[in-house]
Enzyme design. Structure first.
Site, PDB file in Angstrom:
ATOM      1  N   GLU A  91     -13.286 -25.115 -97.509  1.00  0.00           N
ATOM      2  CA  GLU A  91     -13.811 -24.210 -96.484  1.00  0.00           C
ATOM      3  C   GLU A  91     -13.631 -22.735 -96.841  1.00  0.00           C
ATOM      4  OE1 GLU A  91     -12.380 -23.504 -92.765  1.00  0.00           O
ATOM      5  OE2 GLU A  91     -10.406 -22.905 -93.434  1.00  0.00           O
ATOM      6  N   ASN A  92     -12.791 -22.437 -97.828  1.00  0.00           N
ATOM      7  CA  ASN A  92     -12.589 -21.047 -98.260  1.00  0.00           C
ATOM      8  C   ASN A  92     -13.156 -20.783 -99.650  1.00  0.00           C
ATOM      9  OD1 ASN A  92      -9.531 -21.608 -96.722  1.00  0.00           O
ATOM     10  ND2 ASN A  92     -10.933 -20.069 -95.927  1.00  0.00           N
ATOM     11  N   ASN A 134     -12.288 -24.609 -89.940  1.00  0.00           N
ATOM     12  CA  ASN A 134     -12.844 -23.694 -88.946  1.00  0.00           C
ATOM     13  C   ASN A 134     -13.856 -22.723 -89.528  1.00  0.00           C
ATOM     14  OD1 ASN A 134     -10.276 -22.776 -90.144  1.00  0.00           O
ATOM     15  ND2 ASN A 134     -10.651 -20.889 -89.024  1.00  0.00           N
ATOM     16  N   HIS A 135     -13.913 -22.584 -90.863  1.00  0.00           N
ATOM     17  CA  HIS A 135     -14.913 -21.711 -91.487  1.00  0.00           C
ATOM     18  C   HIS A 135     -16.121 -22.497 -92.014  1.00  0.00           C
ATOM     19  CE1 HIS A 135     -12.488 -18.222 -91.035  1.00  0.00           C
ATOM     20  NE2 HIS A 135     -11.597 -18.522 -91.957  1.00  0.00           N
ATOM     21  N   HIS A 158      -7.098 -30.285 -90.167  1.00  0.00           N
ATOM     22  CA  HIS A 158      -7.147 -28.847 -90.425  1.00  0.00           C
ATOM     23  C   HIS A 158      -6.672 -28.128 -89.167  1.00  0.00           C
ATOM     24  CE1 HIS A 158      -8.666 -25.557 -92.973  1.00  0.00           C
ATOM     25  NE2 HIS A 158      -8.975 -24.958 -91.837  1.00  0.00           N
ATOM     26  N   HIS A 164      -5.004 -25.727 -93.827  1.00  0.00           N
ATOM     27  CA  HIS A 164      -5.289 -24.502 -93.075  1.00  0.00           C
ATOM     28  C   HIS A 164      -4.242 -23.415 -93.270  1.00  0.00           C
ATOM     29  CE1 HIS A 164      -6.945 -21.725 -90.193  1.00  0.00           C
ATOM     30  NE2 HIS A 164      -5.825 -21.722 -89.486  1.00  0.00           N
ATOM     31  N   HIS A 215      -2.211 -22.901 -95.783  1.00  0.00           N
ATOM     32  CA  HIS A 215      -2.190 -22.456 -97.184  1.00  0.00           C
ATOM     33  C   HIS A 215      -0.813 -22.470 -97.831  1.00  0.00           C
ATOM     34  CE1 HIS A 215      -6.289 -20.111 -97.106  1.00  0.00           C
ATOM     35  NE2 HIS A 215      -6.293 -21.139 -96.269  1.00  0.00           N
TER      36      HIS A 215
END
Length: 225
Positions: free
Chosen positions: A10-11, A38-39, A120, A145, A147
């Site tokens: 997602e990142n 969430n992204h 997440h 999430h 990290h």
């Protein structure tokens, strides 16, 4: 030489979301399935290719494109990868369903040989609660999430594998992949400078190696270079 490789992406594209170019690059690396968070839809290009892809977006995000799971056929067995999004202290702008009841309903209808869940979420309590909620019903619950890799890899009483957070793969010279000066300025001066990816030469690869079956095991992966 793992049999299957699953990544949270997602990142991947400039820190927020996933575009088609980066998706194809991941697929070229023999990735078996991708989870998000969430992204998921921050890069709108994902709407053009998420359907029919190997991407599991959060199952409890409502009224958006894509599915909350991916089925992998490996040697005649079906391995299902599920993505869920926590609801505590999350900045998702999308309508969310309850992750617990959502996955409960899904599992009552979907049959697989093995099931791996990416939870997440921000709150460690929500991740651990999900793991105990699913203990004995899925093979593994792994958190993403925050990290930061946690040191609590374990086998729960009913043999579900668990870790609160897998950690992060990328630059570890900054703060959660962002230039440290920007993050410190936000805390000290309420700074508003947009995030920029840290470009130091300190890189890390975090994750876990899961062994599924009668004697399940979970082993932390933490490589720095």
């Amino acid at each position: 030489k793992p049999n299957l490789i699953i990544v949270n992406a997602e990142n991947t594209t400039n820190g927020k979301g996933l575009n088609l170019k980066d998706y194809k690059e991941l697929m070229s690396l023999n990735i078996s399935a991708i989870t998000m968070g969430n992204h998921t839809y921050r890069n709108e290009e994902i709407n053009d290719f998420i359907e029919g892809s190997k991407i599991a977006r959060p199952m409890n995000i409502l009224n958006q494109k894509g599915l909350g799971y991916v089925d992998i056929n490996y040697n005649g067995k079906i391995i299902t990868v599920i993505n869920l999004l926590g609801t505590i202290h999350m900045d998702s702008k999308y309508e969310l369903g309850n992750p617990f009841t959502t996955v409960d309903e899904f599992l009552s209808k979907h049959k697989s040989d093995h099931i791996i869940v990416d939870m997440h979420a921000e709150a460690t309590s929500e991740k651990l609660a999900m793991a105990h909620f699913l203990d004995g019903r899925v093979d593994a619950v792994v958190g993403t999430h925050t990290h930061i890799q946690t040191n609590d890899a374990q086998v729960l009483p009913n043999k579900t594998l668990y870790v609160t957070d897998l950690g992060m793969t990328g630059s570890i010279g900054g703060i959660l992949g962002v230039r440290k000066e920007i993050i410190i300025d936000r805390f000290v001066n309420d700074g508003k400078e947009p995030f920029k990816l840290d470009e130091s030469n300190v890189c890390g690869l975090n994750g876990v190696l899961l062994t599924l079956g009668e004697k399940p095991t979970i082993k932390l992966i933490n490589i720095q270079k």
